[in-house]
Motif scaffolding. Structure first.
Motif, PDB file in Angstrom:
ATOM      1  N   UNK A 114       0.809  -1.216   0.000  1.00 26.48           N
ATOM      2  CA  UNK A 114       0.000   0.000   0.000  1.00 26.48           C
ATOM      3  C   UNK A 114       0.843   1.268   0.000  1.00 26.48           C
ATOM      4  N   UNK A 115       2.141   1.166   0.251  1.00 28.21           N
ATOM      5  CA  UNK A 115       3.004   2.337   0.289  1.00 28.21           C
ATOM      6  C   UNK A 115       3.729   2.611  -1.016  1.00 28.21           C
ATOM      7  N   UNK A 116       3.682   1.683  -1.971  1.00 30.98           N
ATOM      8  CA  UNK A 116       4.474   1.809  -3.186  1.00 30.98           C
ATOM      9  C   UNK A 116       3.586   1.922  -4.409  1.00 30.98           C
ATOM     10  N   UNK A 117       4.008   2.761  -5.327  1.00 28.39           N
ATOM     11  CA  UNK A 117       3.224   3.080  -6.510  1.00 28.39           C
ATOM     12  C   UNK A 117       1.809   3.472  -6.106  1.00 28.39           C
ATOM     13  N   UNK A 118       1.737   4.244  -5.033  1.00 30.24           N
ATOM     14  CA  UNK A 118       0.458   4.781  -4.587  1.00 30.24           C
ATOM     15  C   UNK A 118       0.501   6.291  -4.695  1.00 30.24           C
ATOM     16  N   UNK A 119      -0.653   6.856  -4.906  1.00 34.32           N
ATOM     17  CA  UNK A 119      -0.772   8.299  -4.987  1.00 34.32           C
ATOM     18  C   UNK A 119      -1.453   8.785  -3.719  1.00 34.32           C
ATOM     19  N   UNK A 120      -0.857   9.797  -3.122  1.00 34.55           N
ATOM     20  CA  UNK A 120      -1.399  10.399  -1.905  1.00 34.55           C
ATOM     21  C   UNK A 120      -1.541  11.898  -2.114  1.00 34.55           C
ATOM     22  N   UNK A 121      -2.487  12.488  -1.406  1.00 34.80           N
ATOM     23  CA  UNK A 121      -2.634  13.940  -1.431  1.00 34.80           C
ATOM     24  C   UNK A 121      -1.742  14.529  -0.349  1.00 34.80           C
ATOM     25  N   UNK A 122      -0.933  15.519  -0.729  1.00 30.78           N
ATOM     26  CA  UNK A 122      -0.054  16.187   0.218  1.00 30.78           C
ATOM     27  C   UNK A 122      -0.815  17.323   0.899  1.00 30.78           C
ATOM     28  N   UNK A 123      -0.233  17.889   1.940  1.00 29.68           N
ATOM     29  CA  UNK A 123      -0.862  19.009   2.644  1.00 29.68           C
ATOM     30  C   UNK A 123      -1.081  20.209   1.736  1.00 29.68           C
ATOM     31  N   UNK A 124      -0.293  20.308   0.691  1.00 29.63           N
ATOM     32  CA  UNK A 124      -0.437  21.403  -0.276  1.00 29.63           C
ATOM     33  C   UNK A 124      -1.687  21.239  -1.138  1.00 29.63           C
ATOM     34  N   UNK A 125      -2.275  20.032  -1.103  1.00 34.70           N
ATOM     35  CA  UNK A 125      -3.415  19.729  -1.963  1.00 34.70           C
ATOM     36  C   UNK A 125      -3.000  19.062  -3.261  1.00 34.70           C
ATOM     37  N   UNK A 126      -1.722  19.088  -3.565  1.00 32.46           N
ATOM     38  CA  UNK A 126      -1.184  18.424  -4.753  1.00 32.46           C
ATOM     39  C   UNK A 126      -0.949  16.952  -4.437  1.00 32.46           C
ATOM     40  N   UNK A 127      -0.683  16.160  -5.489  1.00 34.49           N
ATOM     41  CA  UNK A 127      -0.495  14.724  -5.322  1.00 34.49           C
ATOM     42  C   UNK A 127       0.976  14.344  -5.319  1.00 34.49           C
ATOM     43  N   UNK A 128       1.269  13.198  -4.683  1.00 32.89           N
ATOM     44  CA  UNK A 128       2.606  12.609  -4.772  1.00 32.89           C
ATOM     45  C   UNK A 128       2.456  11.128  -5.081  1.00 32.89           C
ATOM     46  N   UNK A 129       3.412  10.602  -5.810  1.00 33.03           N
ATOM     47  CA  UNK A 129       3.456   9.189  -6.196  1.00 33.03           C
ATOM     48  C   UNK A 129       4.648   8.559  -5.500  1.00 33.03           C
ATOM     49  N   UNK A 130       4.390   7.609  -4.582  1.00 36.63           N
ATOM     50  CA  UNK A 130       5.464   6.916  -3.864  1.00 36.63           C
ATOM     51  C   UNK A 130       6.069   5.853  -4.776  1.00 36.63           C
ATOM     52  N   UNK A 131       7.395   5.900  -4.912  1.00 34.64           N
ATOM     53  CA  UNK A 131       8.081   5.034  -5.868  1.00 34.64           C
ATOM     54  C   UNK A 131       8.945   3.951  -5.239  1.00 34.64           C
ATOM     55  N   UNK A 132       9.698   4.274  -4.213  1.00 35.28           N
ATOM     56  CA  UNK A 132      10.751   3.376  -3.763  1.00 35.28           C
ATOM     57  C   UNK A 132      11.095   3.703  -2.319  1.00 35.28           C
ATOM     58  N   UNK A 133      11.330   2.659  -1.537  1.00 38.38           N
ATOM     59  CA  UNK A 133      11.676   2.923  -0.140  1.00 38.38           C
ATOM     60  C   UNK A 133      12.915   2.166   0.324  1.00 38.38           C
ATOM     61  N   UNK A 134      13.758   1.790  -0.591  1.00 42.87           N
ATOM     62  CA  UNK A 134      14.984   1.121  -0.153  1.00 42.87           C
ATOM     63  C   UNK A 134      16.246   1.634  -0.820  1.00 42.87           C
ATOM     64  N   UNK A 135      16.143   2.512  -1.780  1.00 38.21           N
ATOM     65  CA  UNK A 135      17.335   3.085  -2.392  1.00 38.21           C
ATOM     66  C   UNK A 135      18.027   3.969  -1.365  1.00 38.21           C
ATOM     67  N   UNK A 136      19.311   3.766  -1.198  1.00 40.02           N
ATOM     68  CA  UNK A 136      20.094   4.510  -0.213  1.00 40.02           C
ATOM     69  C   UNK A 136      20.464   5.902  -0.734  1.00 40.02           C
ATOM     70  N   UNK A 137      20.825   6.761   0.192  1.00 39.24           N
ATOM     71  CA  UNK A 137      21.212   8.144  -0.096  1.00 39.24           C
ATOM     72  C   UNK A 137      22.214   8.225  -1.244  1.00 39.24           C
ATOM     73  N   UNK A 138      23.278   7.433  -1.140  1.00 36.19           N
ATOM     74  CA  UNK A 138      24.345   7.518  -2.136  1.00 36.19           C
ATOM     75  C   UNK A 138      23.927   6.952  -3.492  1.00 36.19           C
ATOM     76  N   UNK A 139      22.864   6.133  -3.546  1.00 41.34           N
ATOM     77  CA  UNK A 139      22.396   5.550  -4.798  1.00 41.34           C
ATOM     78  C   UNK A 139      21.316   6.394  -5.479  1.00 41.34           C
TER      79      UNK A 139
END
Length: 120
Positions: A19-44
């Motif tokens: 439910x956290x990946x490739x999902x669209x959520x409404x941000x506080x700004x009212x605009x949308x965000x698309x969650x893509x990835x949760x394991x890529x490290x900072x340096x990658x």
């Protein structure tokens, strides 16, 4: 789609709460965000961002890197979206900046889901 990017999305979908990946959520700004990835490290992140930009036929307009967040501005089909790496909780997402950007994120989500499903 580059196979390595498809593999990253696919394995992220299998190993983490779907439910956290490739999902669209409404941000506080009212605009949308698309969650893509949760394991890529900072340096990658730069490599991941370049692959994604290439896949989406996007131009990287600007890059902001701070201690705990990276925000890269992409231009896709004349729309500005932000590619964001957040260190806590670790997540990469695309964030819309306009109504047209919201529609674009929905189209990107559909495209990525279709390509992931057709690959595996």
């Amino acid at each position: 789609m580059q196979l390595d990017l498809v593999v990253e999305i696919y394995f992220d979908m299998r190993n983490l709460p779907k439910e956290n990946l490739l999902t669209i959520e409404k941000m506080k700004s009212g605009r949308l965000c698309l969650n893509l990835n949760s394991y890529t490290e900072w340096e990658d992140f730069p490599e991941y961002a370049k692959k994604l930009a290439n896949k989406l036929d996007a131009n990287i307009n600007s890059k902001i890197d701070s201690i705990d967040i990276r925000i890269w501005e992409l231009k896709i089909k004349n729309e500005i979206v932000r590619l964001v790496f957040d260190d806590f909780p670790m997540l990469i997402s695309l964030e819309s900046t306009s109504k047209e950007g919201d529609i674009l994120l929905s189209d990107i989500k559909t495209k990525l889901e279709r390509e992931v499903n057709n690959t595996f």
